[in-house]
Design an enzyme around this catalytic site. Structure first.
Site, PDB file in Angstrom:
ATOM      1  N   ILE A  21       8.517  37.111  52.312  1.00  0.00           N
ATOM      2  CA  ILE A  21       8.248  37.269  50.862  1.00  0.00           C
ATOM      3  C   ILE A  21       8.226  35.923  50.127  1.00  0.00           C
ATOM      4  CG2 ILE A  21       9.061  39.669  50.650  1.00  0.00           C
ATOM      5  CD1 ILE A  21      11.646  38.493  49.307  1.00  0.00           C
ATOM      6  N   THR A  38      21.509  45.798  42.922  1.00  0.00           N
ATOM      7  CA  THR A  38      22.854  46.196  43.359  1.00  0.00           C
ATOM      8  C   THR A  38      23.820  46.265  42.185  1.00  0.00           C
ATOM      9  OG1 THR A  38      24.772  45.394  44.593  1.00  0.00           O
ATOM     10  CG2 THR A  38      23.194  43.731  43.938  1.00  0.00           C
ATOM     11  N   ASP A  39      24.852  47.103  42.328  1.00  0.00           N
ATOM     12  CA  ASP A  39      25.898  47.161  41.286  1.00  0.00           C
ATOM     13  C   ASP A  39      26.682  45.849  41.224  1.00  0.00           C
ATOM     14  OD1 ASP A  39      27.329  47.406  43.689  1.00  0.00           O
ATOM     15  OD2 ASP A  39      28.474  49.166  43.050  1.00  0.00           O
ATOM     16  N   GLU A  40      26.576  45.018  42.278  1.00  0.00           N
ATOM     17  CA  GLU A  40      27.361  43.770  42.291  1.00  0.00           C
ATOM     18  C   GLU A  40      26.933  42.801  41.190  1.00  0.00           C
ATOM     19  OE1 GLU A  40      28.288  41.990  46.022  1.00  0.00           O
ATOM     20  OE2 GLU A  40      28.579  43.910  46.999  1.00  0.00           O
ATOM     21  N   PRO A  57      36.810  34.947  49.403  1.00  0.00           N
ATOM     22  CA  PRO A  57      36.884  34.232  48.119  1.00  0.00           C
ATOM     23  C   PRO A  57      36.064  34.962  47.051  1.00  0.00           C
ATOM     24  CG  PRO A  57      36.251  32.739  49.903  1.00  0.00           C
ATOM     25  CD  PRO A  57      36.219  34.124  50.476  1.00  0.00           C
ATOM     26  N   GLY A  58      36.611  35.049  45.846  1.00  0.00           N
ATOM     27  CA  GLY A  58      35.881  35.692  44.735  1.00  0.00           C
ATOM     28  C   GLY A  58      35.709  37.188  44.903  1.00  0.00           C
ATOM     29  N   ARG A 107      35.470  50.552  46.548  1.00  0.00           N
ATOM     30  CA  ARG A 107      34.006  50.622  46.568  1.00  0.00           C
ATOM     31  C   ARG A 107      33.598  52.072  46.333  1.00  0.00           C
ATOM     32  NH1 ARG A 107      34.849  46.112  45.985  1.00  0.00           N
ATOM     33  NH2 ARG A 107      34.023  44.267  47.041  1.00  0.00           N
ATOM     34  N   TYR A 156      25.649  35.753  46.595  1.00  0.00           N
ATOM     35  CA  TYR A 156      24.743  36.892  46.828  1.00  0.00           C
ATOM     36  C   TYR A 156      24.438  37.613  45.511  1.00  0.00           C
ATOM     37  CZ  TYR A 156      23.562  41.800  47.642  1.00  0.00           C
ATOM     38  OH  TYR A 156      22.974  43.051  47.572  1.00  0.00           O
ATOM     39  N   ALA A 177      10.125  39.957  57.429  1.00  0.00           N
ATOM     40  CA  ALA A 177      10.169  38.683  58.163  1.00  0.00           C
ATOM     41  C   ALA A 177      10.953  38.813  59.469  1.00  0.00           C
ATOM     42  CB  ALA A 177      10.804  37.610  57.285  1.00  0.00           C
ATOM     43  N   LYS A 225      20.928  38.062  43.309  1.00  0.00           N
ATOM     44  CA  LYS A 225      20.334  39.364  42.974  1.00  0.00           C
ATOM     45  C   LYS A 225      20.185  39.499  41.446  1.00  0.00           C
ATOM     46  CE  LYS A 225      19.487  42.414  45.386  1.00  0.00           C
ATOM     47  NZ  LYS A 225      18.233  42.769  46.121  1.00  0.00           N
TER      48      LYS A 225
END
Ligand code: NAD
Ligand code: DAU
Length: 338
Positions: free
Chosen positions: A62, A127-129, A276-277, A216, A152, A36, A156
């Site tokens: 998408i 993602t590992d997140e 945050p978080g 990370r 995010y 896009a 995911k």
């Protein structure tokens, strides 16, 4: 197996690297880059691919089933790899709606198209997140419970659940990869490593969130590309694979080493208000990739970061282009008075 792959999100950081890898190392596989072109998509990064007979670009969203259907029909697509997403955690905190829209509903649209058009293989780039955050010990395995902490990562994780269910319910031949933090050429400088390089070249401050002791697990983007191809090409339907660099670093260590390599002072570091978080630590156990697919990272962090810094310093015009215009507003909004 496949001959024509729709690569959704192919104009973003990892998509660009994946398309170049495919055209170079797997000639004969046709790539349809479906993108896009949001702020993160950049066709200039693929200028050298435009005349390759294995490469096509389709400008589409998408979330739009008509766009997706048109691209599949036009190029006789038989497989889909979905990189397309809103990918930056900080932006998801400020404006979650588009993350839910693109990452969840966009994936849903692709999954439905996959059913409608008899797509033979679907790979979801996750993602590992989705696993949340680790304490001092331990690693994420494929059976770690899903506990996302940001809008995010929650979006995911939702997409992963959809992909799993389309496999179970509709027998879609789908696989999922969950990778740790990537770095390398063509990454948009909202992410830590290119942001650090870009600021340092202008002798601007490097904002480090909180105490900078978050960890990370960094993977050179080329190794992510080879891993995705191994999973796409050889993994059993329904499988999930973790992909990581076995390369944990605190943010502070990372920034210090980049500054040292650029010959810049540590005095550029500026500690700012935390995200945050903010997830404290990620570490990926990718032993399944090694045991089942024989994949391991090929590039050490020292090699990868040297190549990466060299690429950005040799391609400052690319950095200048992507940091002009809207980026300046984004940067002000995100960091001014932080
Ligand atoms: P990116 O933000 O650089 O690129 C995303 C691409 O998707 C852009 O080209 C953008 O134009 C496109 N896009 C966005 N919304 C779209 C839509 N509605 N329709 C079509 N295209 C759209 O992202 P990235 O860093 O290359 O990440 C790619 C994928 O890998 C994402 O799914 C991300 O969650 C995942 N991932 C990233 C990392 C990382 O470290 N960057 C690590 C693990 C997983
Ligand atoms: O782990 C995989 C994920 O890695 C991907 O799914 C995401 O798409 C990708 O953006 C990345 O997420 P992170 O949030 O880990 O990446 P980011 O580059 O934004 O930040 C890396 C670390 O650096 C994180 O702990 C936050 C910190 N940071 C980041 C920025 C942008 C700072 O301290 N200062 C900053 O200005």
């Amino acid at each position: 197996m496949s001959k024509t792959i729709l690569v959704a999100g192919g104009a973003g950081f990892i998509g660009v690297n994946f398309i170049k890898f495919m055209l170079r190392e797997n000639p004969g596989v046709k790539i349809v880059n479906f993108d896009a072109l949001t702020y993160a998509g950049n066709l200039a990064s693929l200028a050298d691919c435009e005349n390759n007979p294995d490469y096509e670009f389709f400008h589409g969203d998408i979330r739009n089933d008509k766009d997706v259907a048109s691209a599949i029909k036009k190029y006789n697509v038989d497989s889909i790899i979905n990189f397309a997403a809103e990918s930056h955690v900080d932006r998801s905190i400020d404006g979650p709606h588009v993350f839910l829209d693109t990452n969840i509903l966009g994936t849903y649209t692709l999954l439905q198209a996959a059913r409608d058009f008899g797509i033979q293989r679907f790979l979801q780039v996750s993602t590992d997140e989705v696993y949340g955050s680790l304490g001092k010990e331990g690693m994420f395995t494929e059976s770690t419970s899903i506990k996302p902490n940001s809008p995010y990562s929650a979006s995911k994780a939702s997409a992963d659940h959809l992909v799993r269910s389309w496999h179970k319910t509709y027998d879609l031949n789908a696989v999922i990869t969950r990778c740790s933090n990537n770095y390398g050429a063509y990454q948009f400088p909202e992410k830590m490593i290119p942001l650090c390089i870009n600021n340092a070249r202008h002798n601007n401050k490097i904002p480090v969130y909180g105490d900078g002791m978050q960890v990370r697990d960094w993977l050179y983007v080329y190794d992510h590309c080879t891993a995705i191809w191994a999973v796409f090409d050889r993994a059993a339907p329904g499988e999930v694979f973790n992909i990581g660099g076995n390369n944990e670093k605190t943010n502070l260590t990372l920034v210090n080493s980049i500054l040292a390599m650029l010959g810049k002072s540590k005095g550029l570091i500026q500690f700012v208000k935390d995200r945050p978080g903010h997830d404290r630590r990620y570490a990926i156990d990718s032993s399944k990739m090694k045991e089942k697919l024989g994949w391991e990272p090929s590039v050490t962090f020292e090699q990868g970061i040297e190549k990466t810094i060299k690429w950005y310093m040799d391609n400052q015009a690319w950095l200048d282009q992507v940091t002009s215009g809207d980026y300046q507003n984004y940067y002000k909004q995100m960091y001014h008075q932080r």
